[in-house]
Design a protein around this motif. Structure first.
Motif, PDB file in Angstrom:
ATOM      1  N   HIS A 162       0.986  -0.979  -0.120  1.00 34.54           N
ATOM      2  CA  HIS A 162       0.205  -0.040   0.528  1.00 34.54           C
ATOM      3  C   HIS A 162       1.076   1.096   0.109  1.00 34.54           C
ATOM      4  O   HIS A 162       0.306   2.243   0.007  1.00 34.54           O
ATOM      5  N   ALA A 211      -9.274  -2.312  -3.003  1.00 34.64           N
ATOM      6  CA  ALA A 211     -10.385  -1.299  -2.357  1.00 34.64           C
ATOM      7  C   ALA A 211      -9.137  -0.216  -1.823  1.00 34.64           C
ATOM      8  O   ALA A 211      -9.436   1.447  -2.016  1.00 34.64           O
ATOM      9  N   ALA A 212      -8.599  -0.451  -1.123  1.00 39.80           N
ATOM     10  CA  ALA A 212      -7.321   1.062   0.107  1.00 39.80           C
ATOM     11  C   ALA A 212      -6.980   1.505  -1.318  1.00 39.80           C
ATOM     12  O   ALA A 212      -6.609   2.645  -1.332  1.00 39.80           O
ATOM     13  N   SER A 231      -7.093   1.526  -4.327  1.00 41.79           N
ATOM     14  CA  SER A 231      -8.585   2.583  -5.116  1.00 41.79           C
ATOM     15  C   SER A 231      -8.455   4.348  -4.515  1.00 41.79           C
ATOM     16  O   SER A 231      -8.907   5.032  -4.793  1.00 41.79           O
ATOM     17  N   ALA A 232      -9.047   3.475  -3.101  1.00 38.25           N
ATOM     18  CA  ALA A 232      -9.255   5.158  -2.340  1.00 38.25           C
ATOM     19  C   ALA A 232      -7.814   5.864  -2.543  1.00 38.25           C
ATOM     20  O   ALA A 232      -8.508   7.037  -2.505  1.00 38.25           O
ATOM     21  N   HIS A 277      -6.050   6.173  -4.869  1.00 38.80           N
ATOM     22  CA  HIS A 277      -5.734   6.855  -6.218  1.00 38.80           C
ATOM     23  C   HIS A 277      -6.817   8.451  -5.879  1.00 38.80           C
ATOM     24  O   HIS A 277      -6.709   9.172  -6.729  1.00 38.80           O
ATOM     25  N   GLU A 278      -7.848   8.054  -5.421  1.00 37.32           N
ATOM     26  CA  GLU A 278      -8.939   9.009  -5.855  1.00 37.32           C
ATOM     27  C   GLU A 278      -8.556   9.910  -4.446  1.00 37.32           C
ATOM     28  O   GLU A 278      -8.460  11.796  -5.131  1.00 37.32           O
ATOM     29  N   GLU A 279      -7.982   9.939  -2.960  1.00 33.29           N
ATOM     30  CA  GLU A 279      -7.087  10.923  -2.480  1.00 33.29           C
ATOM     31  C   GLU A 279      -6.286  11.889  -3.713  1.00 33.29           C
ATOM     32  O   GLU A 279      -6.139  12.898  -3.076  1.00 33.29           O
TER      33      GLU A 279
END
Length: 269
Positions: A114, A180-181, A183-184, A186-188
């Motif tokens: 991560h 999912a972590a 992806s989150a 990346h959005e941040e």
């Protein structure tokens, strides 16, 4: 580890679709009939642990996800997950320390799956100097540290292209791992300033080969390119997620500057 709520067939189908494979494609690669694979995905047939691992191998699933699929099938995980401090991973710790220390005076870090900082060499202080304290509080995420306006971003002279490079790499990793972590994250990071007002760097030989990191240190401009080192054929979940990110000088001026910065002060060392 607890058994996941979703059946093994659903997990298998999702991973097959993520990889863009048809049932026929996967059945041929795994050496199983398409009919049997269809029965496994619909829950009409219970796969053996050997078949689950064979299918997971063909789908290039992360080791942690292979364990999840085994659990969903009612079987024990096949791959251990040790802490890096455990005795079993002592050879890994020694190897990593040798790589990091041997890379001085150039920066190098060990990160997990991560992008969280696990270890670093002394030269990484070049990148962390001036960062806001909350970005350096464990666990440190090196991508957040790089692109956050309170981190390295104000000193990255080619922030737009470096940001685009990191976001593309993170997006591809999130898609490949179904994490999912990631992806989150990346959005941040997409929400951070893009640095469009920063002038693009001048063209040079390095820029035509790799995307360099151009970094301001005091009144100096330093230029780096990076490499990623993974562990070959890992059988431990923790080890499979580790990577060494090493930065090399991209020009003679940066080489000279880093060696000068790495020299001990007079009377020291």
């Amino acid at each position: 580890m607890t058994r996941p709520g979703r059946p093994v067939g659903e997990l298998l189908r999702d991973w097959r679709r993520t990889r863009g494979m048809s049932q026929l494609d996967l059945s041929i690669e795994a050496g199983v009939s398409a009919r049997h694979l269809s029965f496994v995905e619909t829950g009409r047939s219970r796969p053996s642990p050997e078949l689950i691992l064979r299918l997971a191998e063909q789908l290039d699933m992360p080791l942690a996800e292979r364990n999840t699929m085994l659990l969903a099938g009612g079987y024990a995980p096949a791959y251990p997950r040790h802490e890096l401090t455990d005795p079993e991973l002592a050879p890994v710790r020694v190897a990593v320390r040798q790589i990091l220390d041997g890379h001085d005076p150039y920066p190098a870090v060990l990160i997990d799956e991560h992008w969280q900082l696990v270890e670093a060499n002394a030269a990484v202080a070049l990148f962390t100097a001036g960062a806001e304290p909350h970005l350096l509080a464990p666990p440190v995420n090196v991508l957040r540290l790089s692109l956050h306006p309170g981190g390295m971003a104000p000193r990255i002279l080619n922030l737009p292209e470096w940001r685009a490079h990191l976001l593309k790499r993170l997006r591809q990793q999130a898609a490949t791992t179904n994490d999912a972590a990631l992806s989150a994250l990346h959005e941040e990071l997409r929400g951070y300033p893009s640095g469009n007002d920063v002038a693009a760097p001048i063209s040079d030989a390095v820029s035509r080969v790799v995307i360099p990191l151009r970094y301001r240190h005091g009144d100096q401009e330093l230029s780096f390119f990076s490499t990623t080192t993974l562990f070959g054929t890992p059988l431990d979940v923790t080890v499979s997620g580790l990577a060494v990110e090493a930065f090399f000088p991209a020009d003679p001026a940066t080489t000279a500057a880093l060696h000068a910065l790495g020299k001990p002060a007079a009377g020291m060392g």
